[in-house]
Every structure is written in structure tokens, then in C-alpha cells.
Scaffold this active site. Structure first.
Site, mmCIF file in Angstrom:
data_model
loop_
_atom_site.group_PDB
_atom_site.id
_atom_site.type_symbol
_atom_site.label_atom_id
_atom_site.label_comp_id
_atom_site.label_asym_id
_atom_site.label_seq_id
_atom_site.Cartn_x
_atom_site.Cartn_y
_atom_site.Cartn_z
ATOM 1 N N GLU A 139 0.833 -1.208 0.000
ATOM 2 C CA GLU A 139 0.000 0.000 0.000
ATOM 3 C C GLU A 139 0.866 1.256 0.000
ATOM 4 O O GLU A 139 1.228 1.756 1.056
ATOM 5 C CB GLU A 139 -0.936 0.009 1.221
ATOM 6 C CG GLU A 139 -1.829 1.226 1.278
ATOM 7 C CD GLU A 139 -2.773 1.225 2.474
ATOM 8 O OE1 GLU A 139 -3.330 2.295 2.774
ATOM 9 O OE2 GLU A 139 -2.934 0.177 3.114
ATOM 10 N N LYS A 182 -2.473 -2.078 -3.260
ATOM 11 C CA LYS A 182 -3.519 -1.235 -2.675
ATOM 12 C C LYS A 182 -3.109 0.228 -2.841
ATOM 13 O O LYS A 182 -2.504 0.813 -1.954
ATOM 14 C CB LYS A 182 -3.751 -1.577 -1.196
ATOM 15 C CG LYS A 182 -4.874 -0.757 -0.554
ATOM 16 C CD LYS A 182 -5.194 -1.211 0.858
ATOM 17 C CE LYS A 182 -6.271 -0.336 1.476
ATOM 18 N NZ LYS A 182 -6.691 -0.788 2.818
#
Length: 340
Positions: free
Chosen positions: A177, A219
């Protein structure tokens, strides 16, 4: 490392029209939200809130995986059932946040780096034994005057890649992420440039670490103008900037992309995902879904307010928001459906 197991888990997480529920807020973040809602900031109230989430009826129809916090993976329902087991029974794969938060980057105090590599192999083995089959690590990239620096992007992506390699060695699917924050007055073009540079360097570092991309999920942030920017773009413009950025940077063998909501209002995040599927469904080399936290949870939290008599209504709202995101993944969402 069991590559087949990693690929099977990643495929299951991205299956159908489902997405991920990020319920991994750190203690300070969770307590801050509780304080704003007038809820006592105690471990018991955090347990009751997480219980509300995992016991939401039919949640497995909408959610394929749930990202837990360290405190949460050990917690149980009032009946003594581990939350992990409740999720499994609902057909939801348990995951775990393993980074230990951000600190100021030495020499560049306006930028952050993420801690948590120390002792990570042992923690991953422990979490696997507790039932976690995927993990998440968040890096934060800030847009501002003179930042992000190349050094910050490289430091954060190197750490993400090392984390991902350690996860796969433990047979845990890593979610990487790299969040380019919405804070600031930057334009959508500036966000796209920084996001592209960050993701390019991330996949360069993942290659160096030998990470198998078929057992990995990305992500990212959506490509959006800063919250203080005078020009706020349409859902179609956000969809175009975001997907074109990903097509230019994300290898096709990646198992899937699951967006963070990043502080967007729930209907905004849902509408942006919907626009991406309407415009690009036939051009996507990987599944594209959601991994929202606040955009799914916040309306339910505001209904619950820490009161037992509000649990059912809060669960209904949680399911409603998740079901809207399911529609968005199919390109079938409309703001007219926001009838709650």
C-alpha cells in the site's frame, strides 16, 4: 514458500464482485474516531465494535477478506468465538496489518517512512498460525513543496518490497500500500505524476526482492486532486487518470488491485470505482476492487455510537455500504441508490 497457496489466496481475495474490508485502524486512530462519536476509548468498546462488524449478517456476500489489527486477531465474541473463526465461517479470509506506523524521515521531517521490519518473520509465522492468510503494509507519500523526494519514494518502496518478500516466505499474501495522500492543494495531474513514479519504483524494488507478482495485491490511492485544490474533478476524470496511471505502471501478472478510500466520502469512493469499471472493464489486465475502511465503516460507526440497541441498525448500514461497493465493482452503481 508455497506459490500455489499464495496464488489461490490472492485469487480468492479478488473473486467475483467482492472486495476487502480494512478494519485495521491503529489504537490512536480508532480511539480518535470513537472520541468524535462520543464512544468510550477502551479495549472493550473496540472489541464490541469489531464484533459488530464481523457478525454483520451476510457480510460474506460482499467481502472476501478482512484486514485485522494485532489487538483484534486475538479478540472473541460475547460467546467466546474468535473473530478469526467468525470471519472464516462467513467465507471471509482473515488478514493482518503488520506495519508499525510511520515516523519522520531522517533529514526530511515533512516526509514519513514506515517501521516494522524488525522481528517481522516471527510475527508473520505467528499470524499464519492464528489464521491470517494475507497481510498489509502502508507507506505514506506526501505531496508538498519540494516533496516527495526521490529518497523518500525509494526508502518506502524498498521497505514495502522487503516486507512483501518476507510475507511470501511465510505463505502470506502481501498487500503493498503506497498511499499518496490527498492532503494539500495539489492538482490531479500532480497526484498522477507522483503516483506513477511511486508505483514504478515499487515494482522495480519488488523485482529486486524476487517477489512473485501472482501472489501479491496492490492497494493504491485513487488519482485525485488534493482536498484543498480549487479544482475538484469529476468521477469520469478521476477514473481516467487513475486507470491510465495503473495501466502505465502495474504489470499484468499482478493478482489484483484493491483501492484504499483515503478519506473520500463513501459515495465518492464508490462512484469513482464504478466509473472505472464502466469506462475500462474490458481493458483491465487485473481485477480491480475496493479495500475501504472509513468509506464502509464510518456511517455504521455514527449509527452505533457505542450503544447495544443500535447494533442492528449499524450492521444494516455496514452491509448497505459494502453492497454499494459490490455494485460499483460491476459498474452498476448509481448515486440514486443512496436511499439510506
Amino acid at each position: 514458500m508455497n506459490i500455489e497457496e499464495l496464488k489461490q489466496t490472492a485469487t480468492a481475495l479478488m473473486a467475483g464482485d467482492k472486495g476487502l474490508l480494512a478494519m485495521d485502524e491503529s489504537l490512536p486512530t480508532c480511539n480518535k474516531r470513537f472520541a468524535e462519536a462520543g464512544i468510550p476509548q477502551t479495549e472493550e468498546y473496540r472489541r464490541k465494535y469489531r464484533q459488530l462488524i464481523v457478525t454483520t449478517p451476510n457480510l460474506g456476500e460482499c467481502i472476501s477478506g478482512a484486514i485485522l489489527f494485532d489487538e483484534t486477531i486475538y479478540q472473541k465474541t460475547d460467546d467466546g468465538v474468535l473473530f478469526v473463526d467468525v470471519l472464516k465461517q462467513a467465507g471471509i479470509i482473515p488478514g493482518i496489518k503488520v506495519d508499525e506506523g510511520t515516523v519522520e524521515m531522517p533529514g526530511s521531517p515533512n516526509e514519513k517512512i514506515t517501521n516494522g521490519l524488525d522481528g517481522l518473520p516471527e510475527r508473520l509465522n505467528k499470524y499464519y498460525s492464528l489464521g491470517a492468510r494475507f497481510a498489509k503494509w502502508r507507506a505514506v507519500i506526501t505531496i508538498g513543496e519540494g516533496i516527495p523526494t526521490d529518497e523518500n519514494i525509494k526508502a518506502n518502496t524498498q521497505t514495502l518490497a522487503k516486507y512483501a518478500a518476507l510475507c511470501q516466505q511465510a505463505n502470506i499474501v502481501p498487500i503493498v500500500e503506497p498511499e499518496v495522500l490527498m492532503d494539500g492543494d495539489h492538482t490531479i495531474e500532480a497526484c498522477r505524476h507522483v503516483t506513477e513514479e511511486t508505483i514504478k519504483e515499487l515494482f522495480n524494488q519488488l523485482k529486486i526482492q524476487g517477489v512473485n507478482l501472482q501472489g501479491l495485491l496492490l492497494k493504491p490511492n485513487m488519482v485525485i486532486a488534493g482536498t484543498d485544490c480549487l479544482v475538484q474533478n469529476s468521477a469520469d476524470e478521476v477514473a481516467t487518470a487513475t486507470v491510465e496511471c495503473l495501466l502505465a505502471t502495474v504489470p499484468p501478472e499482478v493478482a489484483g488491485v484493491a483501492f484504499l478510500s483515503g478519506g473520500q466520502e463513501p459515495w465518492e469512493a464508490t462512484g469513482h470505482l464504478n466509473a472505472m469499471h464502466i469506462k475500462y472493464e474490458d481493458k483491465l489486465p487485473w481485477p480491480l476492487t475496493f479495500s475501504f475502511a472509513r468509506a464502509i465503516q464510518q456511517p455504521a460507526l455514527e449509527i452505533w455510537k457505542g450503544k447495544d440497541e443500535n447494533v442492528i441498525a449499524a450492521q444494516q448500514m455496514l452491509y448497505f455500504r459494502a453492497s454499494m461497493d459490490n455494485l460499483a465493482r460491476r459498474g452498476e452503481y448509481s448515486v440514486d441508490l443512496e436511499t439510506w
